[in-house]
Design a protein around this motif. Sequence first.
Motif, PDB file in Angstrom:
ATOM      1  N   ILE A  29       0.835  -1.208   0.000  1.00  0.00           N
ATOM      2  CA  ILE A  29       0.000   0.000   0.000  1.00  0.00           C
ATOM      3  C   ILE A  29       0.867   1.255   0.000  1.00  0.00           C
ATOM      4  CG2 ILE A  29      -1.746   1.291   1.274  1.00  0.00           C
ATOM      5  CD1 ILE A  29      -2.734  -1.378   2.399  1.00  0.00           C
ATOM      6  N   CYS A  30       1.911   1.274   0.829  1.00  0.00           N
ATOM      7  CA  CYS A  30       2.782   2.451   0.929  1.00  0.00           C
ATOM      8  C   CYS A  30       3.453   2.763  -0.404  1.00  0.00           C
ATOM      9  CB  CYS A  30       3.848   2.222   2.000  1.00  0.00           C
ATOM     10  SG  CYS A  30       3.240   2.324   3.692  1.00  0.00           S
ATOM     11  N   VAL A  31       3.953   1.730  -1.075  1.00  0.00           N
ATOM     12  CA  VAL A  31       4.646   1.934  -2.350  1.00  0.00           C
ATOM     13  C   VAL A  31       3.674   2.413  -3.417  1.00  0.00           C
ATOM     14  CG1 VAL A  31       5.849   0.753  -4.232  1.00  0.00           C
ATOM     15  CG2 VAL A  31       6.505   0.316  -1.846  1.00  0.00           C
ATOM     16  N   ARG A  32       2.535   1.767  -3.505  1.00  0.00           N
ATOM     17  CA  ARG A  32       1.559   2.122  -4.540  1.00  0.00           C
ATOM     18  C   ARG A  32       1.039   3.549  -4.361  1.00  0.00           C
ATOM     19  NH1 ARG A  32       0.367  -0.367  -9.462  1.00  0.00           N
ATOM     20  NH2 ARG A  32      -1.792   0.067 -10.071  1.00  0.00           N
ATOM     21  N   ALA A  33       0.771   3.928  -3.115  1.00  0.00           N
ATOM     22  CA  ALA A  33       0.230   5.260  -2.838  1.00  0.00           C
ATOM     23  C   ALA A  33       1.311   6.303  -2.603  1.00  0.00           C
ATOM     24  CB  ALA A  33      -0.708   5.201  -1.630  1.00  0.00           C
ATOM     25  N   GLY A  34       2.575   5.884  -2.641  1.00  0.00           N
ATOM     26  CA  GLY A  34       3.671   6.835  -2.460  1.00  0.00           C
ATOM     27  C   GLY A  34       3.776   7.402  -1.069  1.00  0.00           C
ATOM     28  N   GLN A  35       3.394   6.623  -0.065  1.00  0.00           N
ATOM     29  CA  GLN A  35       3.397   7.090   1.322  1.00  0.00           C
ATOM     30  C   GLN A  35       4.691   6.688   2.025  1.00  0.00           C
ATOM     31  OE1 GLN A  35       0.632   9.030   2.621  1.00  0.00           O
ATOM     32  NE2 GLN A  35       0.519   9.043   0.398  1.00  0.00           N
ATOM     33  N   ARG A  36       5.395   7.669   2.569  1.00  0.00           N
ATOM     34  CA  ARG A  36       6.668   7.380   3.230  1.00  0.00           C
ATOM     35  C   ARG A  36       6.637   7.635   4.734  1.00  0.00           C
ATOM     36  NH1 ARG A  36      11.747   9.847   0.655  1.00  0.00           N
ATOM     37  NH2 ARG A  36      10.782  11.814   1.283  1.00  0.00           N
ATOM     38  N   ILE A  37       5.736   8.477   5.192  1.00  0.00           N
ATOM     39  CA  ILE A  37       5.714   8.838   6.606  1.00  0.00           C
ATOM     40  C   ILE A  37       5.409   7.619   7.468  1.00  0.00           C
ATOM     41  CG2 ILE A  37       4.493  10.180   8.362  1.00  0.00           C
ATOM     42  CD1 ILE A  37       6.433  11.781   6.667  1.00  0.00           C
ATOM     43  N   GLN A  38       4.420   6.816   7.067  1.00  0.00           N
ATOM     44  CA  GLN A  38       4.069   5.637   7.857  1.00  0.00           C
ATOM     45  C   GLN A  38       5.234   4.662   7.928  1.00  0.00           C
ATOM     46  OE1 GLN A  38       2.227   6.976   5.482  1.00  0.00           O
ATOM     47  NE2 GLN A  38       0.213   7.439   6.340  1.00  0.00           N
ATOM     48  N   LEU A  39       5.935   4.513   6.811  1.00  0.00           N
ATOM     49  CA  LEU A  39       7.093   3.622   6.779  1.00  0.00           C
ATOM     50  C   LEU A  39       8.205   4.137   7.682  1.00  0.00           C
ATOM     51  CD1 LEU A  39       8.503   1.157   5.574  1.00  0.00           C
ATOM     52  CD2 LEU A  39       9.178   2.580   3.628  1.00  0.00           C
ATOM     53  N   ALA A  40       8.459   5.430   7.632  1.00  0.00           N
ATOM     54  CA  ALA A  40       9.491   6.021   8.480  1.00  0.00           C
ATOM     55  C   ALA A  40       9.133   5.900   9.958  1.00  0.00           C
ATOM     56  CB  ALA A  40       9.691   7.496   8.110  1.00  0.00           C
ATOM     57  N   ALA A  41       7.860   6.134  10.287  1.00  0.00           N
ATOM     58  CA  ALA A  41       7.430   6.036  11.690  1.00  0.00           C
ATOM     59  C   ALA A  41       7.594   4.622  12.220  1.00  0.00           C
ATOM     60  CB  ALA A  41       5.972   6.482  11.807  1.00  0.00           C
ATOM     61  N   LEU A  42       7.228   3.628  11.419  1.00  0.00           N
ATOM     62  CA  LEU A  42       7.380   2.235  11.843  1.00  0.00           C
ATOM     63  C   LEU A  42       8.843   1.910  12.100  1.00  0.00           C
ATOM     64  CD1 LEU A  42       6.373  -0.657  12.305  1.00  0.00           C
ATOM     65  CD2 LEU A  42       6.474  -1.001   9.814  1.00  0.00           C
ATOM     66  N   CYS A  43       9.718   2.340  11.220  1.00  0.00           N
ATOM     67  CA  CYS A  43      11.149   2.057  11.386  1.00  0.00           C
ATOM     68  C   CYS A  43      11.716   2.732  12.629  1.00  0.00           C
ATOM     69  CB  CYS A  43      11.917   2.515  10.142  1.00  0.00           C
ATOM     70  SG  CYS A  43      11.504   1.572   8.669  1.00  0.00           S
ATOM     71  N   VAL A  44      11.311   3.964  12.878  1.00  0.00           N
ATOM     72  CA  VAL A  44      11.789   4.661  14.084  1.00  0.00           C
ATOM     73  C   VAL A  44      11.346   3.913  15.341  1.00  0.00           C
ATOM     74  CG1 VAL A  44      11.479   6.746  15.485  1.00  0.00           C
ATOM     75  CG2 VAL A  44      11.963   6.945  13.041  1.00  0.00           C
TER      76      VAL A  44
END
Length: 309
Positions: A68-83
């Motif tokens: 979902i993140c890649v398709r919709a171009g969303q990076r904030i959720q991915l960054a938050a999870l990694c942090v």
Amino acid sequence: YVATLFESLSYHTQQVLKSNKLFFFGFAFYQYTIYASYVNWKEHSTRGLGKSVAAVILAVSVLTFLTICVRAGQRIQLAALCVGLFVYVFGEGRPRHRMRTYVGVALAATVIFALMNAVRMLRGSQIDLSYLLHVLFTMPGKFINLSLEDVVFQDYVGPSLTLVTSMYYDRINPIEASKSLIANSLFFLGVPSLGERVSRFIDPYGVKGYGYYAFTEGFEVMGWAGFVYNAVVMNLGLAMWRPLLRTGSESFTRYMTGIMAMSVFSLARGTSSSYFKSLYMYFFPCIVMFCLFSGTRLSICTIRRTYEG
């Protein structure tokens, strides 16, 4: 819901996801469920079948999340999870393999950095996860070596410029700002957020959002004295969260520290209403998940382990 819209979904059409409020808030919470699934798999699942089932659930959840993140171009959720995951990993009091932990986190951070840059450079087209991974592993240098321009003009530029816009046009309205903050601490009241207000000020007839910036709120409430407002609000907000870290349970404190770290982006790019909203939207559900997978009993004053037999 995503499956029905996946063919038409891209960074430019991501608004269709936000139009479904149930999905939108569910996706906002998805990163927290993945974090909880990781903690469950790492620390609390039983050896053998239990750990295997937990690993499968975690893998499927991560794959769906990345798709979902890649398709919709969303990076904030991915960054938050990694942090959140990095904070949890470093939160181990006496790591058994300290150097291995540091090397593993460094390698993971490099891969994630490249992945997020790949999402940023390729979004706008209807890419999927398999294509992005193919490009990433065939041309990794393209997404790791960034110019000064690439570093400066990241996703944080737009939200930060809302402060400059408010300063230039002298957008100071403490009463309206307070109404918006109070209303947006709750659900579905239909009151525009401060981010929506400034976006429509920039583009009155558009639908695109430009994000928001915590310091913009300070200026809109108190003008040039907004730095005082921001300092007070930040300390009050963190004071509201701090009791959740004073439970006497080391594992719970470590777990909640990661949860709170994941909320940094919503605080920096949002409004102070996130301090209160995070409590009932994210923190309390995460506490319930912790109790379920760790076998703990929740009391008003503390989190304590329940032993049977």
